[in-house]
Design a protein around this motif. Structure first.
Motif, PDB file in Angstrom:
ATOM      1  N   VAL A 138      82.493  13.131  49.410  1.00 55.88           N
ATOM      2  CA  VAL A 138      81.490  13.550  48.432  1.00 55.88           C
ATOM      3  C   VAL A 138      81.993  14.759  47.651  1.00 55.88           C
ATOM      4  O   VAL A 138      81.880  14.825  46.423  1.00 55.88           O
ATOM      5  CB  VAL A 138      80.137  13.841  49.122  1.00 55.88           C
ATOM      6  CG1 VAL A 138      79.163  14.523  48.182  1.00 55.88           C
ATOM      7  CG2 VAL A 138      79.541  12.553  49.676  1.00 55.88           C
ATOM      8  N   SER A 139      82.602  15.712  48.347  1.00 53.65           N
ATOM      9  CA  SER A 139      83.167  16.887  47.684  1.00 53.65           C
ATOM     10  C   SER A 139      84.288  16.494  46.716  1.00 53.65           C
ATOM     11  O   SER A 139      84.345  16.987  45.589  1.00 53.65           O
ATOM     12  CB  SER A 139      83.692  17.862  48.742  1.00 53.65           C
ATOM     13  OG  SER A 139      84.379  18.921  48.126  1.00 53.65           O
ATOM     14  N   ASP A 140      85.175  15.601  47.164  1.00 55.15           N
ATOM     15  CA  ASP A 140      86.273  15.145  46.299  1.00 55.15           C
ATOM     16  C   ASP A 140      85.746  14.397  45.082  1.00 55.15           C
ATOM     17  O   ASP A 140      86.249  14.569  43.964  1.00 55.15           O
ATOM     18  CB  ASP A 140      87.235  14.248  47.082  1.00 55.15           C
ATOM     19  CG  ASP A 140      88.055  15.016  48.101  1.00 55.15           C
ATOM     20  OD1 ASP A 140      88.047  16.264  48.083  1.00 55.15           O
ATOM     21  OD2 ASP A 140      88.708  14.344  48.933  1.00 55.15           O
ATOM     22  N   ALA A 141      84.721  13.573  45.274  1.00 54.29           N
ATOM     23  CA  ALA A 141      84.131  12.824  44.154  1.00 54.29           C
ATOM     24  C   ALA A 141      83.505  13.792  43.149  1.00 54.29           C
ATOM     25  O   ALA A 141      83.656  13.615  41.932  1.00 54.29           O
ATOM     26  CB  ALA A 141      83.099  11.825  44.661  1.00 54.29           C
ATOM     27  N   ARG A 142      82.821  14.809  43.637  1.00 57.30           N
ATOM     28  CA  ARG A 142      82.236  15.809  42.733  1.00 57.30           C
ATOM     29  C   ARG A 142      83.315  16.559  41.962  1.00 57.30           C
ATOM     30  O   ARG A 142      83.175  16.822  40.771  1.00 57.30           O
ATOM     31  CB  ARG A 142      81.367  16.788  43.522  1.00 57.30           C
ATOM     32  CG  ARG A 142      80.065  16.188  43.956  1.00 57.30           C
ATOM     33  CD  ARG A 142      79.189  17.205  44.655  1.00 57.30           C
ATOM     34  NE  ARG A 142      77.926  16.579  45.024  1.00 57.30           N
ATOM     35  CZ  ARG A 142      77.268  16.847  46.130  1.00 57.30           C
ATOM     36  NH1 ARG A 142      77.723  17.736  46.985  1.00 57.30           N
ATOM     37  NH2 ARG A 142      76.131  16.224  46.388  1.00 57.30           N
ATOM     38  N   THR A 143      84.393  16.896  42.642  1.00 57.53           N
ATOM     39  CA  THR A 143      85.490  17.595  41.972  1.00 57.53           C
ATOM     40  C   THR A 143      86.126  16.708  40.909  1.00 57.53           C
ATOM     41  O   THR A 143      86.373  17.157  39.782  1.00 57.53           O
ATOM     42  CB  THR A 143      86.548  18.034  43.008  1.00 57.53           C
ATOM     43  OG1 THR A 143      85.929  18.897  43.970  1.00 57.53           O
ATOM     44  CG2 THR A 143      87.704  18.751  42.344  1.00 57.53           C
ATOM     45  N   LEU A 144      86.382  15.448  41.245  1.00 51.20           N
ATOM     46  CA  LEU A 144      86.968  14.526  40.266  1.00 51.20           C
ATOM     47  C   LEU A 144      86.015  14.323  39.092  1.00 51.20           C
ATOM     48  O   LEU A 144      86.442  14.267  37.935  1.00 51.20           O
ATOM     49  CB  LEU A 144      87.316  13.194  40.929  1.00 51.20           C
ATOM     50  CG  LEU A 144      88.041  12.190  40.034  1.00 51.20           C
ATOM     51  CD1 LEU A 144      89.365  12.755  39.526  1.00 51.20           C
ATOM     52  CD2 LEU A 144      88.283  10.886  40.796  1.00 51.20           C
ATOM     53  N   ARG A 145      84.718  14.233  39.369  1.00 47.25           N
ATOM     54  CA  ARG A 145      83.731  14.092  38.295  1.00 47.25           C
ATOM     55  C   ARG A 145      83.775  15.317  37.377  1.00 47.25           C
ATOM     56  O   ARG A 145      83.773  15.196  36.149  1.00 47.25           O
ATOM     57  CB  ARG A 145      82.332  13.923  38.871  1.00 47.25           C
ATOM     58  CG  ARG A 145      81.254  13.810  37.788  1.00 47.25           C
ATOM     59  CD  ARG A 145      79.860  13.673  38.377  1.00 47.25           C
ATOM     60  NE  ARG A 145      79.777  12.439  39.135  1.00 47.25           N
ATOM     61  CZ  ARG A 145      79.066  12.292  40.243  1.00 47.25           C
ATOM     62  NH1 ARG A 145      78.385  13.302  40.744  1.00 47.25           N
ATOM     63  NH2 ARG A 145      79.031  11.129  40.861  1.00 47.25           N
ATOM     64  N   ALA A 146      83.841  16.517  37.965  1.00 46.75           N
ATOM     65  CA  ALA A 146      83.899  17.737  37.157  1.00 46.75           C
ATOM     66  C   ALA A 146      85.180  17.784  36.327  1.00 46.75           C
ATOM     67  O   ALA A 146      85.157  18.206  35.163  1.00 46.75           O
ATOM     68  CB  ALA A 146      83.795  18.963  38.059  1.00 46.75           C
ATOM     69  N   LEU A 147      86.285  17.347  36.909  1.00 46.30           N
ATOM     70  CA  LEU A 147      87.545  17.302  36.149  1.00 46.30           C
ATOM     71  C   LEU A 147      87.445  16.330  34.984  1.00 46.30           C
ATOM     72  O   LEU A 147      87.890  16.624  33.867  1.00 46.30           O
ATOM     73  CB  LEU A 147      88.708  16.922  37.068  1.00 46.30           C
ATOM     74  CG  LEU A 147      89.133  17.969  38.090  1.00 46.30           C
ATOM     75  CD1 LEU A 147      90.106  17.368  39.099  1.00 46.30           C
ATOM     76  CD2 LEU A 147      89.762  19.164  37.390  1.00 46.30           C
TER      77      LEU A 147
END
Length: 158
Positions: A138-147
């Motif tokens: 979930v954290s990685d998905a949020r980071t990729l979404r923000a990128l």
């Protein structure tokens, strides 16, 4: 003498680029299991005196085959850099510019992240999967979404 290249500093709150996302725990389990299976089958082939040379080779090759399949299953990753994102799945690798990534989705029950693309298709990004480590995924998905929202033309997810 030239300076060594340093990672690109991203906007505040985002990681420095390039950044690689992969299911580390899943990868460790798969590679450990593959190595253990190979070792056990090789030891069996060596220690059983009643096996012929061909049977011994069969045991070792079976162990190697198991290891190679588990190695293939541990391949997925997502690499984000300033120019875009590279998605490596089991047998495919695809490079996308940030503008091509409209949305990064990880809904409850999804086996991995799905990227909604500008051409109207979706691309599974198996490098971010909630299997063993849901909080990390979930954290990685949020980071990729923000990128994607920062570097591309993505729209904020609700």
């Amino acid at each position: 003498m030239s300076e060594p290249l340093s990672p690109l500093a991203g906007p505040p709150g985002l990681p420095a680029l390039p950044v690689t996302f992969r299911p580390t725990r899943t990868r460790v389990v798969l590679l450990t299991t593959g190595a253990a299976l190979f070792a056990v089958l090789t030891v069996i082939a060596v220690l059983l005196p009643s096996l012929s040379g061909g049977e011994r080779a069969g045991f070792v090759l079976t162990g190697l085959l198991f290891f190679l399949v588990l190695l293939l299953l541990s391949r997925p990753k997502v690499v984000a850099d300033a120019g875009g994102v590279t998605v490596v799945n089991l047998t495919t690798k695809r490079r996308l510019e940030w503008a091509a990534v409209l949305r990064v989705n990880l809904r409850p029950g999804d086996p991995w992240v799905l990227l909604d693309l500008a051409d109207g298709t979706s691309l599974p990004a198996m490098g971010i999967q909630p299997g063993i480590a849901r909080a990390q995924a979930v954290s990685d998905a949020r980071t990729l979404r923000a990128l994607a929202e920062t570097y591309g033309t993505g729209t904020p997810a609700m």
